[in-house]
Structure formats: structure tokens, C-alpha cells
Design a protein around this motif. Structure first.
Motif, PDB file in Angstrom:
ATOM      1  N   MET A  25     -13.832   3.966   6.506  1.00  0.00           N
ATOM      2  CA  MET A  25     -13.012   4.370   5.372  1.00  0.00           C
ATOM      3  C   MET A  25     -12.258   3.181   4.781  1.00  0.00           C
ATOM      4  N   SER A  26     -11.969   3.309   3.485  1.00  0.00           N
ATOM      5  CA  SER A  26     -11.202   2.304   2.761  1.00  0.00           C
ATOM      6  C   SER A  26      -9.826   2.873   2.442  1.00  0.00           C
ATOM      7  N   PRO A  27      -8.860   2.042   1.999  1.00  0.00           N
ATOM      8  CA  PRO A  27      -7.561   2.571   1.571  1.00  0.00           C
ATOM      9  C   PRO A  27      -7.695   3.636   0.485  1.00  0.00           C
ATOM     10  N   ARG A  47      -2.206   9.156 -10.840  1.00  0.00           N
ATOM     11  CA  ARG A  47      -1.394   8.377  -9.916  1.00  0.00           C
ATOM     12  C   ARG A  47      -0.903   9.252  -8.768  1.00  0.00           C
ATOM     13  N   ALA A  48      -1.113   8.797  -7.545  1.00  0.00           N
ATOM     14  CA  ALA A  48      -0.659   9.564  -6.381  1.00  0.00           C
ATOM     15  C   ALA A  48       0.866   9.606  -6.350  1.00  0.00           C
ATOM     16  N   PRO A  49       1.464  10.780  -6.016  1.00  0.00           N
ATOM     17  CA  PRO A  49       2.930  10.897  -5.979  1.00  0.00           C
ATOM     18  C   PRO A  49       3.540  10.335  -4.696  1.00  0.00           C
ATOM     19  N   PHE A  50       2.810   9.462  -4.029  1.00  0.00           N
ATOM     20  CA  PHE A  50       3.314   8.879  -2.790  1.00  0.00           C
ATOM     21  C   PHE A  50       2.676   7.505  -2.579  1.00  0.00           C
ATOM     22  N   VAL A  51       3.295   6.721  -1.720  1.00  0.00           N
ATOM     23  CA  VAL A  51       2.758   5.427  -1.302  1.00  0.00           C
ATOM     24  C   VAL A  51       2.508   5.482   0.198  1.00  0.00           C
ATOM     25  N   VAL A  52       1.328   5.111   0.635  1.00  0.00           N
ATOM     26  CA  VAL A  52       0.975   5.118   2.058  1.00  0.00           C
ATOM     27  C   VAL A  52       1.336   3.760   2.656  1.00  0.00           C
ATOM     28  N   ARG A  53       2.182   3.792   3.694  1.00  0.00           N
ATOM     29  CA  ARG A  53       2.605   2.560   4.349  1.00  0.00           C
ATOM     30  C   ARG A  53       2.181   2.566   5.817  1.00  0.00           C
ATOM     31  N   CYS A  74       4.126  -2.192   5.063  1.00  0.00           N
ATOM     32  CA  CYS A  74       3.205  -2.687   4.038  1.00  0.00           C
ATOM     33  C   CYS A  74       2.376  -1.525   3.506  1.00  0.00           C
ATOM     34  N   SER A  75       2.223  -1.467   2.196  1.00  0.00           N
ATOM     35  CA  SER A  75       1.551  -0.327   1.568  1.00  0.00           C
ATOM     36  C   SER A  75       0.054  -0.558   1.440  1.00  0.00           C
ATOM     37  N   LEU A  76      -0.701   0.564   1.457  1.00  0.00           N
ATOM     38  CA  LEU A  76      -2.131   0.519   1.184  1.00  0.00           C
ATOM     39  C   LEU A  76      -2.347   0.643  -0.318  1.00  0.00           C
ATOM     40  N   ASP A  77      -3.282  -0.123  -0.832  1.00  0.00           N
ATOM     41  CA  ASP A  77      -3.583  -0.111  -2.263  1.00  0.00           C
ATOM     42  C   ASP A  77      -4.575   1.011  -2.560  1.00  0.00           C
TER      43      ASP A  77
END
Length: 242
Positions: A25-27, A47-53, A74-77
Motif C-alpha cells: 500500500m501507498s500513503p 480534500r480529506a477532512p483529516f491528516v494522517v500522522r 510526520c504526515s502522510l501525503d
């Protein structure tokens, strides 16, 4: 998580269990799975309503950066489609939600899930655990596309198959099959009724097994999965307190 006025990250909501394969899997795939698991549609925007860190095991700091960096993760792009993910089994994925979606993520998703479960429980079939064992040990005809290969005549022939229990453990764990043959994503929602006392002697096939007391089990714990498929959801458990 959400950033409060005190500049502290506060966790909220019910933890969800997701299957993330860092090798395949990719980010971008991670964002897609999360997007679908919370029930968002294309009308909610691209746009996702969240940032995955990426966090450490205790979700207290970034899994990559040193403590002195004071990194919140650190966040995933979401546009990154590179494989594999740079993750290990010691990392946690944490979601930082935008304020406008906090209420939807915390309450609406779980509320809809609970309502749907109540409706489905009124319509789905119910079985006892004893009936499950009867079906498991029921004699089955092996015919048509499921012929049995005979080692004597070297041909596929019609036959019958019957399962049975040869030995019983001191502590038995029963895992229910919750997916059909056609797909692993669709969950079977039949309600299984667990007895407090279970006698498995009718299902023992070993003629030398002559201890009826070893066939008796008292219910100690039940583990429940909540979710629409076998890939996502969360778990609750009921355990006897001695």
C-alpha cells in the motif's frame, strides 16, 4: 485527534481497526481506506477532512523525529502513490481532524452504525452455537464440481464427507467464519447465541475418548466485532470477572 485552544492535541472518538499492508500500500491507499471507512462520499469534497500522522506506540510523539524536535507526527501525503510505506509494527497512524468534521467523525458515523446494526438484528437469522457445531459436523455429499480423488482407482468419484472432533483442549476458543466464499469484504451478520454451558460430547468422533467431563465448557468470554466488513471496525469484549 483535534487541536484545542490550549494548543494540546486531544484524542476523541472510538478507535477503529484497519488493515494496512505497508508492503502493498501507498500513503494514497491509506487515505482512501480511511475515507471509505468513515462513510464519506465524493460530495464531501476531494480534500480529506483529516491528516494522517505517523506516531510512536503510545501516540505521544512522532515515530520518525527525535524528542527534541517536538514533532506532533510526520504526515502522510495523500497524493503519494509510492510503495512500500515506511512503517513498522511499532508505529501508530493518528488522524488529525479539521474542526468542521469533528462532530461528523465522532458522533454521526457511530450513531448510524448503531442504528443500522439494530435494524439488521431484527431481520437477520439467529442460530445457537450448538447448531453451528451440528452444521460443521453434518455429513456432506461430494459430487459434481466437488468430487473426491480416490487413491485406489485413481479417479475423481462421488463420496461423502463428515467432520468430527478428535481431541478437545482444556480451553476452547471458537472463531466464527464471518465472510462468504465469494468475497472477504462482505461480512456475514447472522446472530449467534452463546450458551453459558456447552456440551460437545455429541460431536466427538474419537471412540477412545471416554471422559464426558472433558466435553463440558463454561462460557468465560465473548469477543464482538463491530463494522460493515472484515477489513474495518472495532472490537468489544465481555469477560467473566472472577
Amino acid at each position: 485527534r483535534q487541536l484545542e485552544e490550549t494548543s494540546k492535541w486531544i484524542g476523541f472518538g472510538v478507535p477503529r481497526v484497519l488493515v494496512v499492508n505497508p508492503v502493498l500500500m501507498s500513503p494514497s491507499d491509506v487515505y482512501k481506506i480511511l475515507w471509505e471507512s468513515f462513510g464519506f462520499s465524493e460530495s464531501d469534497g476531494e480534500r480529506a477532512p483529516f491528516v494522517v500522522r505517523v506516531m510512536n506506540q503510545t501516540a505521544s510523539r512522532c515515530a520518525y523525529c527525535e524528542i527534541s524536535a517536538k514533532c506532533h507526527g510526520c504526515s502522510l501525503d495523500p497524493s503519494d502513490k509510492k510503495i512500500p510505506l515506511q512503517l513498522s509494527d511499532r508505529f501508530l497512524l493518528c488522524l488529525d481532524w479539521t474542526p468542521e468534521y469533528k462532530h461528523k467523525a465522532e458522533f454521526e458515523s457511530d450513531e448510524n452504525e448503531q442504528k443500522e446494526e439494530i435494524v439488521q438484528q431484527e431481520e437477520i437469522e439467529k442460530y445457537t452455537l450448538e447448531e453451528c457445531f451440528h452444521l460443521f459436523c453434518k455429513e456432506e455429499d461430494l459430487s459434481e464440481e466437488n468430487h473426491w480423488y480416490c487413491n485406489v482407482c485413481k479417479e475423481f468419484v462421488g463420496a461423502t464427507k463428515k467432520m468430527g472432533i478428535w481431541r478437545l483442549p482444556k480451553i476452547m476458543i471458537v472463531q466464527l467464519k464471518r465472510f462468504p466464499k465469494s468475497t472477504l469484504r462482505e461480512k456475514l451478520r447472522s446472530l449467534i447465541l452463546f450458551p453459558f454451558f456447552l456440551d460437545l460430547s455429541p460431536f466427538v468422533a474419537n471412540p477412545l475418548f471416554s471422559s464426558p467431563s472433558q466435553c463440558h465448557y463454561d462460557l468465560y468470554a465473548v469477543l464482538n466485532h463491530h463494522g460493515e466488513s472484515t477489513n474495518v471496525g472495532h472490537y468489544t469484549a465481555f469477560v467473566e470477572n472472577e
